[in-house]
Design a protein around this motif. Structure first.
Motif, PDB file in Angstrom:
ATOM      1  N   SER A 167       0.896  -1.162   0.000  1.00  0.00           N
ATOM      2  CA  SER A 167       0.000   0.000   0.000  1.00  0.00           C
ATOM      3  C   SER A 167       0.931   1.208   0.000  1.00  0.00           C
ATOM      4  O   SER A 167       1.107   1.883   0.998  1.00  0.00           O
ATOM      5  N   ASN A 196      -2.665   3.318  -2.346  1.00  0.00           N
ATOM      6  CA  ASN A 196      -3.578   2.780  -1.329  1.00  0.00           C
ATOM      7  C   ASN A 196      -4.874   2.280  -1.962  1.00  0.00           C
ATOM      8  O   ASN A 196      -5.337   1.170  -1.676  1.00  0.00           O
ATOM      9  N   GLU A 197      -5.476   3.114  -2.818  1.00  0.00           N
ATOM     10  CA  GLU A 197      -6.768   2.745  -3.404  1.00  0.00           C
ATOM     11  C   GLU A 197      -6.646   1.559  -4.354  1.00  0.00           C
ATOM     12  O   GLU A 197      -7.482   0.642  -4.326  1.00  0.00           O
ATOM     13  N   ASP A 198      -5.612   1.570  -5.199  1.00  0.00           N
ATOM     14  CA  ASP A 198      -5.444   0.459  -6.137  1.00  0.00           C
ATOM     15  C   ASP A 198      -5.137  -0.847  -5.403  1.00  0.00           C
ATOM     16  O   ASP A 198      -5.585  -1.923  -5.824  1.00  0.00           O
ATOM     17  N   ALA A 200      -6.274  -1.609  -2.456  1.00  0.00           N
ATOM     18  CA  ALA A 200      -7.547  -2.051  -1.869  1.00  0.00           C
ATOM     19  C   ALA A 200      -8.464  -2.658  -2.918  1.00  0.00           C
ATOM     20  O   ALA A 200      -9.165  -3.647  -2.645  1.00  0.00           O
ATOM     21  N   LEU A 201      -8.479  -2.084  -4.128  1.00  0.00           N
ATOM     22  CA  LEU A 201      -9.304  -2.666  -5.198  1.00  0.00           C
ATOM     23  C   LEU A 201      -8.836  -4.082  -5.532  1.00  0.00           C
ATOM     24  O   LEU A 201      -9.644  -4.992  -5.724  1.00  0.00           O
ATOM     25  N   SER A 204      -9.874  -6.414  -2.789  1.00  0.00           N
ATOM     26  CA  SER A 204     -11.310  -6.761  -2.825  1.00  0.00           C
ATOM     27  C   SER A 204     -11.579  -7.913  -3.781  1.00  0.00           C
ATOM     28  O   SER A 204     -12.555  -8.642  -3.617  1.00  0.00           O
ATOM     29  N   ALA A 232      -7.749   4.820   3.787  1.00  0.00           N
ATOM     30  CA  ALA A 232      -8.047   4.709   2.362  1.00  0.00           C
ATOM     31  C   ALA A 232      -8.413   3.270   1.985  1.00  0.00           C
ATOM     32  O   ALA A 232      -9.369   3.032   1.234  1.00  0.00           O
ATOM     33  N   GLN A 235     -11.899   2.417   3.453  1.00  0.00           N
ATOM     34  CA  GLN A 235     -12.989   3.032   2.691  1.00  0.00           C
ATOM     35  C   GLN A 235     -13.227   2.317   1.371  1.00  0.00           C
ATOM     36  O   GLN A 235     -14.368   2.035   0.993  1.00  0.00           O
ATOM     37  N   THR A 236     -12.150   2.000   0.671  1.00  0.00           N
ATOM     38  CA  THR A 236     -12.297   1.345  -0.629  1.00  0.00           C
ATOM     39  C   THR A 236     -12.862  -0.070  -0.470  1.00  0.00           C
ATOM     40  O   THR A 236     -13.741  -0.477  -1.233  1.00  0.00           O
ATOM     41  N   THR A 239     -16.576   0.085   0.208  1.00  0.00           N
ATOM     42  CA  THR A 239     -17.405   0.357  -0.976  1.00  0.00           C
ATOM     43  C   THR A 239     -17.646  -0.922  -1.777  1.00  0.00           C
ATOM     44  O   THR A 239     -18.592  -0.998  -2.553  1.00  0.00           O
ATOM     45  N   LYS A 240     -16.781  -1.915  -1.575  1.00  0.00           N
ATOM     46  CA  LYS A 240     -16.933  -3.216  -2.245  1.00  0.00           C
ATOM     47  C   LYS A 240     -17.657  -4.228  -1.355  1.00  0.00           C
ATOM     48  O   LYS A 240     -17.700  -5.422  -1.672  1.00  0.00           O
TER      49      LYS A 240
END
Length: 264
Positions: A167, A196-198, A200-201, A204, A232, A235-236, A239-240
């Protein structure tokens, strides 16, 4: 004996992860000086000389700085793929031939009841690869230093019990930070590091029923913070539909201090 591990240290300045099960123990990368590596081992109460081998992911200095000195001092086997060996040979000093082993990408090596599986990542190194440790139905994945997580990688690492997962940066911090643009572009590229966001995606897509813990690793000292990364990623994931604290727990790693020896 259960599959256990400690992220000895992780970040831009150096990386090393210790894994053990039954009569075998392993080190993935040794990105610190010999003295620093010895100090990290002392902190977790483990003996470097008992290692079954050092497993190298790629030739960047934050992953191999102590490989040569530890191999020579403790007569340890080193495992890496051919292209990584060629790229790091002149960087780690003379290693006796009998301590040099080829570990090809997308292959498995077994040490007693521990199976170690290698898989390729997307990073600007000769042939970077990371490892999955399998032991008695438990699965530990180490994946950092990749610009993105491909479907092929996801297939290999899916439904692990525990992840040590990159991350690396907050995109806004990186864009506004002090790095020159060519460095920023490299980090943001497909052969750089995941944000961080990528991260987490990708998480998921691979989190499964077995997954319990994710250790956020290789955080940039300049372009990230532990709290920011955790927030981050949380949160991501949410959302999933993945509830952090219920389905999975997020943990920090540190650039200087080991996490306690933990059972997978």
């Amino acid at each position: 004996m259960a599959l256990q591990f400690s992220v000895l240290a992780s970040g831009s300045t150096g990386n090393a992860t210790f894994i053990e099960a039954e009569n075998h123990s392993f080190l993935v990368d040794a990105g610190f000086s010999g003295k620093q590596m010895e100090a990290l081992f002392e902190q977790v109460g483990r003996d470097i000389s008992k290692l079954s081998g050092i497993f190298v992911t790629h030739e960047h200095s934050d992953h191999i700085k102590g490989v040569g000195i530890l191999a020579r001092k403790y007569k340890l086997p080193i495992y890496a793929n051919e292209k990584t060996w060629k790229a790091m040979d002149h960087l780690i000093g003379e290693i006796p031939t009998e301590q040099k082993f080829i570990f090809g990408m997308e292959t498995v090596k077994s040490f007693g009841s521990v199976d170690i599986e290698s898989f390729g990542v997307s990073h600007d190194a000769a042939e970077p690869m990371f490892y999955v440790f399998h032991h008695e139905g438990k699965k530990l994945v180490i994946i950092t230093d990749t610009g993105y997580v491909s479907d092929r990688m996801k297939g290999t690492i899916s439904n692990a019990d525990t992840y040590v997962f990159e991350s690396n940066h907050d995109v806004s911090m990186l864009r506004m930070g002090r790095y020159p643009w060519n460095i920023k572009r490299r980090i943001l590229s497909d052969v750089g590091h995941v944000s961080n966001e990528d991260a987490a995606l990708a998480m998921s897509d691979v989190i499964g029923d077995q997954t319990k813990g994710i250790y956020l690793a290789h955080l940039s000292l300049d372009n990230n913070m532990k709290d920011l990364a955790r927030m981050a990623v949380t949160q991501t994931l949410e959302t999933k539909g993945i509830i952090v604290g219920e389905q999975v727990t997020l943990y920090d790693t540190d650039p200087k201090t080991p996490i306690p020896i933990t059972t997978v």
